[in-house]
Scaffold this motif. Structure first.
Motif, PDB file in Angstrom:
ATOM      1  N   VAL A  26       0.847  -1.203   0.000  1.00 26.68           N
ATOM      2  CA  VAL A  26       0.000   0.000   0.000  1.00 26.68           C
ATOM      3  C   VAL A  26       0.881   1.252   0.000  1.00 26.68           C
ATOM      4  CG1 VAL A  26      -1.688   1.327   1.314  1.00 26.68           C
ATOM      5  CG2 VAL A  26      -1.957  -1.130   1.098  1.00 26.68           C
ATOM      6  N   LEU A  29       2.432   1.714  -3.347  1.00 25.74           N
ATOM      7  CA  LEU A  29       1.461   2.217  -4.326  1.00 25.74           C
ATOM      8  C   LEU A  29       1.246   3.721  -4.149  1.00 25.74           C
ATOM      9  CD1 LEU A  29      -0.716   1.663  -6.511  1.00 25.74           C
ATOM     10  CD2 LEU A  29      -2.327   1.335  -4.653  1.00 25.74           C
ATOM     11  N   VAL A  30       1.024   4.140  -2.889  1.00 27.38           N
ATOM     12  CA  VAL A  30       0.770   5.569  -2.646  1.00 27.38           C
ATOM     13  C   VAL A  30       2.000   6.390  -3.039  1.00 27.38           C
ATOM     14  CG1 VAL A  30       0.302   7.302  -0.880  1.00 27.38           C
ATOM     15  CG2 VAL A  30      -0.914   5.121  -0.834  1.00 27.38           C
ATOM     16  N   MET A  33       2.473   6.441  -6.877  1.00 28.64           N
ATOM     17  CA  MET A  33       1.494   7.269  -7.579  1.00 28.64           C
ATOM     18  C   MET A  33       1.704   8.749  -7.295  1.00 28.64           C
ATOM     19  SD  MET A  33       0.106   5.443  -9.618  1.00 28.64           S
ATOM     20  CE  MET A  33      -0.702   6.873 -10.326  1.00 28.64           C
ATOM     21  N   LEU A  34       2.170   9.086  -6.071  1.00 29.72           N
ATOM     22  CA  LEU A  34       2.467  10.495  -5.798  1.00 29.72           C
ATOM     23  C   LEU A  34       3.571  10.981  -6.723  1.00 29.72           C
ATOM     24  CD1 LEU A  34       2.159  10.942  -1.935  1.00 29.72           C
ATOM     25  CD2 LEU A  34       0.830  12.047  -3.722  1.00 29.72           C
ATOM     26  N   VAL A  37       2.085  11.404 -10.195  1.00 27.55           N
ATOM     27  CA  VAL A  37       1.234  12.596 -10.301  1.00 27.55           C
ATOM     28  C   VAL A  37       2.098  13.857 -10.307  1.00 27.55           C
ATOM     29  CG1 VAL A  37      -0.525  13.945  -9.094  1.00 27.55           C
ATOM     30  CG2 VAL A  37      -0.805  11.495  -9.356  1.00 27.55           C
ATOM     31  N   ALA A  38       3.200  13.846  -9.536  1.00 26.40           N
ATOM     32  CA  ALA A  38       4.051  15.038  -9.434  1.00 26.40           C
ATOM     33  C   ALA A  38       4.997  15.179 -10.629  1.00 26.40           C
ATOM     34  CB  ALA A  38       4.841  15.001  -8.133  1.00 26.40           C
ATOM     35  N   LYS A 115      -0.985   9.180 -16.998  1.00 26.92           N
ATOM     36  CA  LYS A 115      -0.960   9.070 -15.535  1.00 26.92           C
ATOM     37  C   LYS A 115      -2.147   8.252 -15.028  1.00 26.92           C
ATOM     38  CE  LYS A 115       1.508  13.363 -14.699  1.00 26.92           C
ATOM     39  NZ  LYS A 115       1.438  14.702 -14.085  1.00 26.92           N
ATOM     40  N   GLY A 119      -2.077   4.765 -13.024  1.00 29.85           N
ATOM     41  CA  GLY A 119      -2.771   4.646 -11.748  1.00 29.85           C
ATOM     42  C   GLY A 119      -3.682   3.438 -11.702  1.00 29.85           C
ATOM     43  N   VAL A 120      -4.474   3.249 -12.761  1.00 30.76           N
ATOM     44  CA  VAL A 120      -5.418   2.129 -12.772  1.00 30.76           C
ATOM     45  C   VAL A 120      -4.659   0.809 -12.768  1.00 30.76           C
ATOM     46  CG1 VAL A 120      -7.191   0.953 -14.118  1.00 30.76           C
ATOM     47  CG2 VAL A 120      -7.261   3.416 -13.880  1.00 30.76           C
ATOM     48  N   SER A 123      -3.135   0.206  -9.290  1.00 26.51           N
ATOM     49  CA  SER A 123      -4.141  -0.207  -8.302  1.00 26.51           C
ATOM     50  C   SER A 123      -4.614  -1.628  -8.579  1.00 26.51           C
ATOM     51  CB  SER A 123      -5.341   0.736  -8.344  1.00 26.51           C
ATOM     52  OG  SER A 123      -4.939   2.055  -8.152  1.00 26.51           O
ATOM     53  N   LEU A 124      -4.771  -1.956  -9.860  1.00 29.97           N
ATOM     54  CA  LEU A 124      -5.203  -3.305 -10.218  1.00 29.97           C
ATOM     55  C   LEU A 124      -4.180  -4.324  -9.760  1.00 29.97           C
ATOM     56  CD1 LEU A 124      -6.723  -3.211 -13.807  1.00 29.97           C
ATOM     57  CD2 LEU A 124      -7.795  -4.002 -11.718  1.00 29.97           C
ATOM     58  N   LEU A 126      -2.138  -4.095  -7.226  1.00 25.63           N
ATOM     59  CA  LEU A 126      -2.292  -4.291  -5.781  1.00 25.63           C
ATOM     60  C   LEU A 126      -3.491  -5.197  -5.511  1.00 25.63           C
ATOM     61  CD1 LEU A 126      -1.598  -3.399  -2.780  1.00 25.63           C
ATOM     62  CD2 LEU A 126      -3.522  -1.851  -3.045  1.00 25.63           C
TER      63      LEU A 126
END
Lengths: 227, 229
Positions: A26, A29-30, A33-34, A37-38, A115, A119-120, A123-124, A126
């Motif tokens: 987790v 992943l966070v 993805m941060l 996104v950045a 992006k 992300g998708v 998440s998939l 995980l």
């Protein structure tokens, strides 16, 4: 209904990604993805690198892309938005295939698409490699409030029960010539949803009483293997 | 309708994340007042109900479909604090186990769908409950109006977030008009379904409807004599 049930997206496997502790997954992943996104939206090499890292993890997890790709349809509604972006944004115009579009809009649309897709897929990955019970334990380890973890646990545990109940109600409606999607039949659908709420709430009360009679004191006992 | 990753920039996502964490922490305390020690199983099952209700898609035209957000519905049925908690848990599960809604946009989604719709829906509902005749039959219309207003307000907040943290300069007026117009239509559907569901529960188990409880307490016990021998 009991523990150890896979959820709909889970893909059984024994890869290092499957075995990795859920809380680390987790956090990874966070964090990942941060970073995505950045990432500046025109840093295409960087975005490509991030996509490559993600694909590497997917390969390591040995979850076939054939399994993941069809499940990426959740992305579709916002793909529409990304495609519209070049047409509704401001800025200097440019020609693509003979159509005049906004250049910043085009850049933003492409970045959004890349992006969002990363992300998708992340998440998939995980979801495909983590059992719900492990995920709950991982969230607990990440100091998620105990009550939130418990509520999530109950939601995951009864998800199939309640959605199957709804499914049976919808089957019953359809077999009597009712189309639950049509606004004409919303009153019937709403009555079913009301009944579903009452059934769900009462189930919650019965579960609570059953738990009290087994010594529940506000905390769930730790059972099963600890990973 | 969930916001994906990369739609809003990192600072905006982090800010809405902080708002979401604070709101969930507050709701945890509030939900204990609404449900006492039944919180975990009852809120868990209500969250499952919200998830199931969101699964039913309605065609809204142009080949797309919308679904119930359920914020106002949950607020009227189980109280605002529990509702925030339930909808937030639904969103977390959707993000982590179903890849629906970006993980970095989780705070944004909780703020929009979990907090704004519940807060607006509940505020409008309570205001209407004060104004309307204090009768049980008024609960469902008040809930419907709450739902009707909650959806465009959520769209408004989204547009505001987009103007701050959106990654592209678009004509904000156009976005606002499109979002408000579209979501007013969705809001009408939300209002109709919310009103009908609340009316059903009020008719069969009024004691379960959190928003109807003050009215129930006011009802006087009616003893009818002579009718039964």
């Amino acid at each position: 209904m009991g523990a150890g049930h896979g959820h709909r997206l889970h893909f059984h496997g024994h890869s290092p990604v499957h075995r990795a502790p859920a809380h680390l997954k987790v956090l990874a992943l966070v964090g990942f993805m941060l970073v995505v996104v950045a990432t500046p939206r025109q840093a295409y090499p960087l975005l490509a690198l991030e996509a490559a890292v993600l694909l590497g993890v997917v390969a390591l997890s040995r979850v076939p892309l054939r399994y993941l790709l069809p499940r990426m349809v959740v992305e579709v509604p916002f793909v529409v938005f990304a495609v519209l972006m070049p047409f509704i944004a401001h800025g200097p115009r440019t020609e693509v295939l003979g159509v005049s579009v906004s250049e910043p809009g085009l850049v933003a649309g492409v970045a959004l698409l890349v992006k969002g897709t990363i992300g998708v897929l992340a998440s998939l990955t995980l979801a495909a490699t983590t059992e719900p019970q492990d995920l709950l334990r991982g969230l607990q380890r990440l100091r998620t409030p105990d009550l939130v973890v418990q509520i999530m646990g109950f939601m995951i545990r009864y998800l199939d029960v309640v959605t199957a109940e709804l499914g049976r109600m919808l089957t019953a409606l359809r077999s009597r010539g009712c189309d639950p999607r049509s606004p004409r039949h919303w009153p019937v659908l709403a009555r079913s949803l009301g009944a579903l709420f009452i059934r769900s709430y009462e189930r919650g009360e019965r579960v609570h009483l059953a738990m009290l009679s087994r010594g529940y004191d506000g905390r769930l006992p730790q059972t099963g293997e600890t990973r | 309708m969930h916001v994906p990753d990369g739609f809003l920039d990192a600072p905006t996502s982090a800010a809405t994340g902080a708002v979401a964490v604070a709101a969930v922490a507050l709701s945890l305390r509030g939900a204990r007042r609404e449900l006492d020690d039944r919180t975990a199983p009852a809120a868990g099952l209500v969250a499952t109900f919200v998830f199931a209700a969101q699964m039913i898609n309605f065609p809204v035209g142009a080949g797309t479909s919308g679904h119930l957000m359920g914020g106002a519905l949950a607020a009227v049925l189980v109280g605002p604090w529990t509702a925030v908690l339930c909808v937030s848990v639904v969103l977390v599960v959707q993000a982590l186990l179903m890849a629906d809604g970006g993980i970095t946009a989780l705070g944004t989604n909780i703020t929009l769908i979990g907090i704004v719709t519940v807060a607006v829906g509940w505020t409008v509902f309570v205001a209407l409950r004060r104004v309307l005749p204090r009768r049980l039959s008024m609960v469902a219309p008040a809930a419907a109006v709450g739902a009707l207003i909650s959806v465009p307000v959520a769209a408004l907040v989204f547009t505001a977030l987009f103007s701050v943290g959106g990654n592209v300069s678009v004509d904000l007026g156009a976005v606002l008009t499109a979002m408000l117009g579209w979501h007013t239509v969705i809001g009408i559907g939300e209002a109709v379904v919310t009103g009908l569901v609340v009316a059903t529960v009020v008719a069969t188990r009024p004691d379960l409807v959190h928003g109807a409880r003050p009215l129930l307490f006011e009802r006087e016990l009616e003893v009818r004599t002579g009718a039964v021998r």
